[in-house]
Design a protein around this motif. Structure first.
Motif, PDB file in Angstrom:
ATOM      1  N   LEU A  26       0.822  -1.208   0.000  1.00 30.11           N
ATOM      2  CA  LEU A  26       0.000   0.000   0.000  1.00 30.11           C
ATOM      3  C   LEU A  26       0.856   1.259   0.000  1.00 30.11           C
ATOM      4  CD1 LEU A  26      -2.873  -0.953   2.457  1.00 30.11           C
ATOM      5  CD2 LEU A  26      -3.016  -0.652  -0.012  1.00 30.11           C
ATOM      6  N   ALA A  27       1.932   1.253   0.771  1.00 32.39           N
ATOM      7  CA  ALA A  27       2.822   2.413   0.816  1.00 32.39           C
ATOM      8  C   ALA A  27       3.465   2.654  -0.542  1.00 32.39           C
ATOM      9  CB  ALA A  27       3.890   2.213   1.884  1.00 32.39           C
ATOM     10  N   ARG A  28       3.885   1.583  -1.215  1.00 32.58           N
ATOM     11  CA  ARG A  28       4.503   1.725  -2.531  1.00 32.58           C
ATOM     12  C   ARG A  28       3.480   2.244  -3.555  1.00 32.58           C
ATOM     13  NH1 ARG A  28       6.291  -3.043  -3.137  1.00 32.58           N
ATOM     14  NH2 ARG A  28       4.713  -3.826  -4.551  1.00 32.58           N
ATOM     15  N   ARG A  29       2.251   1.723  -3.502  1.00 39.56           N
ATOM     16  CA  ARG A  29       1.207   2.183  -4.422  1.00 39.56           C
ATOM     17  C   ARG A  29       0.868   3.653  -4.173  1.00 39.56           C
ATOM     18  NH1 ARG A  29      -2.816  -3.028  -4.339  1.00 39.56           N
ATOM     19  NH2 ARG A  29      -1.500  -4.373  -5.624  1.00 39.56           N
ATOM     20  N   ARG A  30       0.795   4.029  -2.913  1.00 34.17           N
ATOM     21  CA  ARG A  30       0.503   5.435  -2.588  1.00 34.17           C
ATOM     22  C   ARG A  30       1.622   6.342  -3.105  1.00 34.17           C
ATOM     23  NH1 ARG A  30      -2.496   9.339  -0.846  1.00 34.17           N
ATOM     24  NH2 ARG A  30      -1.791  10.778   0.737  1.00 34.17           N
ATOM     25  N   LEU A  31       2.863   5.925  -2.911  1.00 35.99           N
ATOM     26  CA  LEU A  31       3.989   6.720  -3.405  1.00 35.99           C
ATOM     27  C   LEU A  31       3.939   6.833  -4.922  1.00 35.99           C
ATOM     28  CD1 LEU A  31       6.613   8.223  -2.850  1.00 35.99           C
ATOM     29  CD2 LEU A  31       7.804   6.038  -3.029  1.00 35.99           C
ATOM     30  N   ASP A  32       3.616   5.741  -5.600  1.00 37.97           N
ATOM     31  CA  ASP A  32       3.490   5.785  -7.059  1.00 37.97           C
ATOM     32  C   ASP A  32       2.381   6.741  -7.479  1.00 37.97           C
ATOM     33  OD1 ASP A  32       5.522   3.932  -7.223  1.00 37.97           O
ATOM     34  OD2 ASP A  32       4.190   2.217  -7.628  1.00 37.97           O
ATOM     35  N   LEU A  33       1.257   6.709  -6.763  1.00 40.05           N
ATOM     36  CA  LEU A  33       0.134   7.590  -7.080  1.00 40.05           C
ATOM     37  C   LEU A  33       0.511   9.054  -6.843  1.00 40.05           C
ATOM     38  CD1 LEU A  33      -2.841   8.018  -7.852  1.00 40.05           C
ATOM     39  CD2 LEU A  33      -3.389   7.719  -5.428  1.00 40.05           C
ATOM     40  N   VAL A  34       1.130   9.333  -5.707  1.00 35.22           N
ATOM     41  CA  VAL A  34       1.528  10.710  -5.393  1.00 35.22           C
ATOM     42  C   VAL A  34       2.526  11.224  -6.433  1.00 35.22           C
ATOM     43  CG1 VAL A  34       2.771  12.120  -3.707  1.00 35.22           C
ATOM     44  CG2 VAL A  34       1.015  10.530  -2.942  1.00 35.22           C
ATOM     45  N   ALA A  38       1.812  14.357  -8.928  1.00 33.92           N
ATOM     46  CA  ALA A  38       2.728  15.508  -8.975  1.00 33.92           C
ATOM     47  C   ALA A  38       3.217  15.752 -10.398  1.00 33.92           C
ATOM     48  CB  ALA A  38       3.910  15.284  -8.037  1.00 33.92           C
ATOM     49  N   ARG A  39       3.507  14.677 -11.126  1.00 36.63           N
ATOM     50  CA  ARG A  39       3.971  14.806 -12.505  1.00 36.63           C
ATOM     51  C   ARG A  39       2.862  15.394 -13.384  1.00 36.63           C
ATOM     52  NH1 ARG A  39       6.563  10.380 -12.909  1.00 36.63           N
ATOM     53  NH2 ARG A  39       4.716   9.078 -13.053  1.00 36.63           N
ATOM     54  N   GLU A  40       1.626  14.916 -13.211  1.00 31.69           N
ATOM     55  CA  GLU A  40       0.517  15.430 -14.017  1.00 31.69           C
ATOM     56  C   GLU A  40       0.223  16.895 -13.692  1.00 31.69           C
ATOM     57  OE1 GLU A  40      -4.040  14.218 -15.257  1.00 31.69           O
ATOM     58  OE2 GLU A  40      -2.783  12.770 -14.190  1.00 31.69           O
ATOM     59  N   ARG A  41       0.308  17.245 -12.415  1.00 34.24           N
ATOM     60  CA  ARG A  41       0.091  18.646 -12.037  1.00 34.24           C
ATOM     61  C   ARG A  41       1.188  19.540 -12.602  1.00 34.24           C
ATOM     62  NH1 ARG A  41      -2.027  17.628  -5.864  1.00 34.24           N
ATOM     63  NH2 ARG A  41      -4.189  17.241  -6.434  1.00 34.24           N
ATOM     64  N   ALA A  42       2.418  19.066 -12.605  1.00 35.46           N
ATOM     65  CA  ALA A  42       3.524  19.842 -13.190  1.00 35.46           C
ATOM     66  C   ALA A  42       3.287  20.054 -14.677  1.00 35.46           C
ATOM     67  CB  ALA A  42       4.851  19.133 -12.944  1.00 35.46           C
ATOM     68  N   GLU A  43       2.765  19.022 -15.358  1.00 36.43           N
ATOM     69  CA  GLU A  43       2.466  19.159 -16.785  1.00 36.43           C
ATOM     70  C   GLU A  43       1.376  20.193 -17.014  1.00 36.43           C
ATOM     71  OE1 GLU A  43       1.531  15.193 -18.053  1.00 36.43           O
ATOM     72  OE2 GLU A  43       3.606  14.509 -17.864  1.00 36.43           O
ATOM     73  N   LEU A  44       0.345  20.215 -16.153  1.00 36.86           N
ATOM     74  CA  LEU A  44      -0.705  21.225 -16.279  1.00 36.86           C
ATOM     75  C   LEU A  44      -0.145  22.632 -16.086  1.00 36.86           C
ATOM     76  CD1 LEU A  44      -3.743  19.669 -14.370  1.00 36.86           C
ATOM     77  CD2 LEU A  44      -3.696  20.359 -16.766  1.00 36.86           C
ATOM     78  N   LEU A  45       0.711  22.798 -15.097  1.00 39.85           N
ATOM     79  CA  LEU A  45       1.322  24.109 -14.854  1.00 39.85           C
ATOM     80  C   LEU A  45       2.197  24.527 -16.034  1.00 39.85           C
ATOM     81  CD1 LEU A  45       2.195  23.649 -11.101  1.00 39.85           C
ATOM     82  CD2 LEU A  45       0.757  25.464 -12.028  1.00 39.85           C
TER      83      LEU A  45
END
Length: 166
Positions: A26-34, A38-45
């Motif tokens: 679960l921790a690894r999946r959460r880190l992958d999701l976060v 973050a990458r998608e938000r950076a692309e939007l910016l």
């Protein structure tokens, strides 16, 4: 970061037959999701920056000299120079309002990327920088309008060092 690149010692490796710890999964999946969020938000910016920069250019072009030229041209064409300057300033203010609306839509889109994950520090910093750009250009426009109408815009505000030098 470096520790992640170094493989674990053979004695520390989990045997293939032993199931993986559910909490670690679960921790690894959460880190992958976060990380993905973050990458998608950076692309939007990154995608929003050129449009916002274009708006900044349009407003920054309106300075006291530009307003003087608008007034002279209006006078030469037999129009009311004050009305022409007023239209120019109002158009710049509308551009600022559209810029502000773009920032509101951008924040909304950033939240839509994943509703349950807050903004990371980089997204917060970039968002604050975009707000600061808008405020800087707005203050510049108002100072130029004051300079056109009154010959100056008062003292320049600059950061002061209030703490005593040590």
């Amino acid at each position: 970061m470096r520790a992640a690149l170094v493989p674990p010692l053979p004695s520390a490796r989990r045997p293939a037959w032993l199931p993986e710890d559910p909490a670690a999964v679960l921790a690894r999946r959460r880190l992958d999701l976060v990380t993905a969020v973050a990458r998608e938000r950076a692309e939007l910016l990154d995608a929003a920056r050129p449009g916002l920069a274009l708006r900044a250019e349009k407003v920054a072009e309106v300075d006291a000299d530009e307003l003087q030229e608008v007034a002279v041209l209006a006078r030469a064409l037999g129009e009311d120079p004050a009305a022409a300057v007023d239209r120019t300033v109002r158009a710049a203010l509308e551009e600022l309002q559209e810029w502000d609306d773009d920032l509101h839509r951008l924040v909304y889109d950033l939240h839509l990327v994943h509703l349950h994950i807050g903004f990371d520090a980089a997204t917060n910093a970039r968002g604050r920088a975009l707000d600061a750009d808008l405020e800087r250009v707005r203050a510049g426009l108002l100072a130029e309008v004051a300079r056109y109408h009154h010959g100056g815009s008062g003292p320049r505000s600059s950061p002061r060092r209030w703490a005593a030098a040590v």
